[in-house]
Design an enzyme around this catalytic site. Sequence first.
Site, mmCIF file in Angstrom:
data_model
loop_
_atom_site.group_PDB
_atom_site.id
_atom_site.type_symbol
_atom_site.label_atom_id
_atom_site.label_comp_id
_atom_site.label_asym_id
_atom_site.label_seq_id
_atom_site.Cartn_x
_atom_site.Cartn_y
_atom_site.Cartn_z
ATOM 1 N N ASP A 1 -6.992 -1.888 14.111
ATOM 2 C CA ASP A 1 -8.391 -2.187 13.793
ATOM 3 C C ASP A 1 -8.538 -3.562 13.120
ATOM 4 O O ASP A 1 -9.597 -3.888 12.598
ATOM 5 C CB ASP A 1 -8.995 -1.091 12.891
ATOM 6 N N ASP B 1 0.817 -1.219 0.000
ATOM 7 C CA ASP B 1 0.000 0.000 0.000
ATOM 8 C C ASP B 1 0.848 1.265 0.000
ATOM 9 O O ASP B 1 2.058 1.221 0.190
ATOM 10 C CB ASP B 1 -0.966 -0.002 1.205
ATOM 11 N N GLU C 1 -9.595 -1.760 5.485
ATOM 12 C CA GLU C 1 -10.216 -1.337 6.729
ATOM 13 C C GLU C 1 -11.483 -2.160 7.001
ATOM 14 O O GLU C 1 -11.977 -2.856 6.114
ATOM 15 C CB GLU C 1 -10.541 0.163 6.630
ATOM 16 N N HIS D 1 -6.846 -4.589 10.486
ATOM 17 C CA HIS D 1 -6.667 -4.585 9.017
ATOM 18 C C HIS D 1 -5.386 -5.289 8.574
ATOM 19 O O HIS D 1 -4.419 -5.388 9.322
ATOM 20 C CB HIS D 1 -6.711 -3.149 8.456
HETATM 21 P P1 PGA Z 1 2.527 -1.234 12.611
HETATM 22 O O1 PGA Z 1 1.373 -1.201 11.524
HETATM 23 O O2 PGA Z 1 3.487 -2.279 12.209
HETATM 24 O O3 PGA Z 1 3.134 0.144 12.555
HETATM 25 O O4 PGA Z 1 1.874 -1.525 13.924
HETATM 26 C C1 PGA Z 1 0.801 -2.405 11.115
HETATM 27 C C2 PGA Z 1 -0.326 -2.171 10.145
HETATM 28 O O5 PGA Z 1 -1.021 -1.148 10.230
HETATM 29 O O6 PGA Z 1 -0.533 -3.042 9.286
#
Ligand code: PGA
Length: 263
Positions: free
Chosen positions: A136, A67, A143, A138
């Site tokens: 969340d 992404d 999302e 994801h």
């Molecule tokens: P993070 O993000 O590794 O910074 O916790 C993970 C994600 O949002 O997929």
Amino acid sequence: MEIIIADDYEEMSAVSASMIAREIQRKHDLVLGLATGDTPVGTYKHLVKLHQTEGIDFSKVTSFNLDEYVGLAPVHKNSYNYFMRENLFKQVNISPSKVFVPQGNTSDPEEYCAWYEQQIKLAGGIDLQVLGIGGDGHIAFNEPGSSFASRTRVKALFEQTIIDNSRFFERAEDVPRFAITMGIGTILESRKVLLIASGEKKADVVAQFIEGPVTSQITASALQLHSYVNVVLDKGAASKLKRKEYYNWVRDNKHLVQKQIGR
Ligand code: PGA
């Protein structure tokens, strides 16, 4: 789904990096799906070390990132393109022509997303997809409520994601509201998946996606539908799992399966 519980972040990073390195050794022209965020930083550090000390060769590897924020140019310090260059690409011998990160400042996102999907297909599909998990639940920026059939597209970020990611920006208002993200359908087509998670702040969503129902409200739970998923957690991220002993037993006794079937 195989669950590996490491002692801490360092061990989680070392274990996941050696899993990726093993896949590159098995298939030199591996198509590798890559993730950004705090979680994979240690994994990439270990991969760089394995490149330097064990000669893990990235020259034939193709990579596709999950992404990118809409609106950010690849040179922007908060772009995932920049993150990848700093944390991995600059430090290994991957060919720039084989590196794909969605272009956040594309003028035609819809056409661009279709092109990105096409590039994955032309490369022969993703062999190993590395994933983190958001607060969340994801995977990539899929999302809550994302379709399990979704493909690469523009997605509006959920409030929790904006709050979580505001730590990288000067002000919360600076966090882009949209991102280009591979879809759940795209991710589920990867041949193998490696999800990593660290810290108690992820414990609830980790327990939900592994031991809860399959639901688009926790999009990582779609991985229950995939036939080859390794999950590498540290103790904090694993702390709310109900069947920890079982997962540890399976990990420690894999050799017995081989014996039972006479291999
Ligand atoms: P993070 O993000 O590794 O910074 O916790 C993970 C994600 O949002 O997929």
